[in-house]
Design an enzyme around this catalytic site. Sequence first.
Site, mmCIF file in Angstrom:
data_model
loop_
_atom_site.group_PDB
_atom_site.id
_atom_site.type_symbol
_atom_site.label_atom_id
_atom_site.label_comp_id
_atom_site.label_asym_id
_atom_site.label_seq_id
_atom_site.Cartn_x
_atom_site.Cartn_y
_atom_site.Cartn_z
ATOM 1 N N ARG A 45 38.590 36.130 43.869
ATOM 2 C CA ARG A 45 37.312 36.794 44.112
ATOM 3 C C ARG A 45 36.518 36.314 45.315
ATOM 4 O O ARG A 45 35.413 36.803 45.548
ATOM 5 C CB ARG A 45 36.398 36.742 42.879
ATOM 6 C CG ARG A 45 37.010 37.355 41.662
ATOM 7 C CD ARG A 45 36.051 37.622 40.549
ATOM 8 N NE ARG A 45 35.138 36.540 40.258
ATOM 9 C CZ ARG A 45 34.076 36.682 39.512
ATOM 10 N NH1 ARG A 45 33.788 37.845 38.972
ATOM 11 N NH2 ARG A 45 33.269 35.681 39.270
ATOM 12 N N ASP A 46 37.015 35.396 46.117
ATOM 13 C CA ASP A 46 36.244 34.957 47.281
ATOM 14 C C ASP A 46 37.167 34.564 48.436
ATOM 15 O O ASP A 46 37.009 33.513 49.045
ATOM 16 C CB ASP A 46 35.318 33.793 46.908
ATOM 17 C CG ASP A 46 34.204 33.568 47.921
ATOM 18 O OD1 ASP A 46 33.876 34.509 48.671
ATOM 19 O OD2 ASP A 46 33.665 32.448 47.959
ATOM 20 N N ILE A 47 38.116 35.445 48.743
ATOM 21 C CA ILE A 47 39.037 35.171 49.839
ATOM 22 C C ILE A 47 38.311 35.457 51.148
ATOM 23 O O ILE A 47 37.852 36.579 51.382
ATOM 24 C CB ILE A 47 40.311 36.018 49.714
ATOM 25 C CG1 ILE A 47 41.065 35.618 48.446
ATOM 26 C CG2 ILE A 47 41.197 35.835 50.948
ATOM 27 C CD1 ILE A 47 42.248 36.494 48.133
ATOM 28 N N ASN B 5 37.918 29.794 53.219
ATOM 29 C CA ASN B 5 38.642 29.368 52.014
ATOM 30 C C ASN B 5 40.158 29.389 52.200
ATOM 31 O O ASN B 5 40.908 29.265 51.236
ATOM 32 C CB ASN B 5 38.254 30.242 50.821
ATOM 33 C CG ASN B 5 36.873 29.906 50.297
ATOM 34 O OD1 ASN B 5 36.347 28.831 50.564
ATOM 35 N ND2 ASN B 5 36.284 30.817 49.565
ATOM 36 N N THR C 54 31.243 35.717 48.357
ATOM 37 C CA THR C 54 30.477 35.786 49.595
ATOM 38 C C THR C 54 30.330 37.226 50.031
ATOM 39 O O THR C 54 31.316 37.957 50.073
ATOM 40 C CB THR C 54 31.212 34.978 50.687
ATOM 41 O OG1 THR C 54 31.404 33.646 50.216
ATOM 42 C CG2 THR C 54 30.414 34.964 51.977
#
Length: 170
Positions: free
Chosen positions: A99-101, A105, A138
Amino acid sequence: LVKNIETNEIYVRKELLLYNFEVYAQLKEKQFDNIPKVIECVEEENRLIVIEEYIHGKTLETVMEEHGVLSEENAAFVIRSLCDILHKLHGNLPPIIHRDIKPSNIIFSSDGVVKLIDFNAARELRAEQNEDTRLMGTRRFAAPEQYGFAVRSSYGHLCAGHHVLLYADR
């Protein structure tokens, strides 16, 4: 960062107020390739304390700031590497959705391996749920299902963000 006084190894210590304990417990138990190894995760006073492997290297964000956008060949390498990681996470029972690629990261480790870090926004896939009740991740990179779209994996998120690898304005 914390250091083990017996082995002199360096680890990342995180204290999380918003977290999914089940995700970190699975990451600790299963030890997936190309994500930080979770050494310990403990719930304490409405927070999660996580000790995980420190990955030596540079984030994709830093590489792009230093060298500009990736060549097609390098972008394809990053995307294939991420798809391999996601395939393992999504093949888990229950599947883990990152959920936050985003570029900050994704790390190129010092030995040239692409690694995916920061599972703070991750969750287990629940087939009966079409959208998340809490927005995490993000902005510009958050997974589409958080906004009610039916994409049910990080693959759609990864494809939607490919423009960052090839066409970012830098």
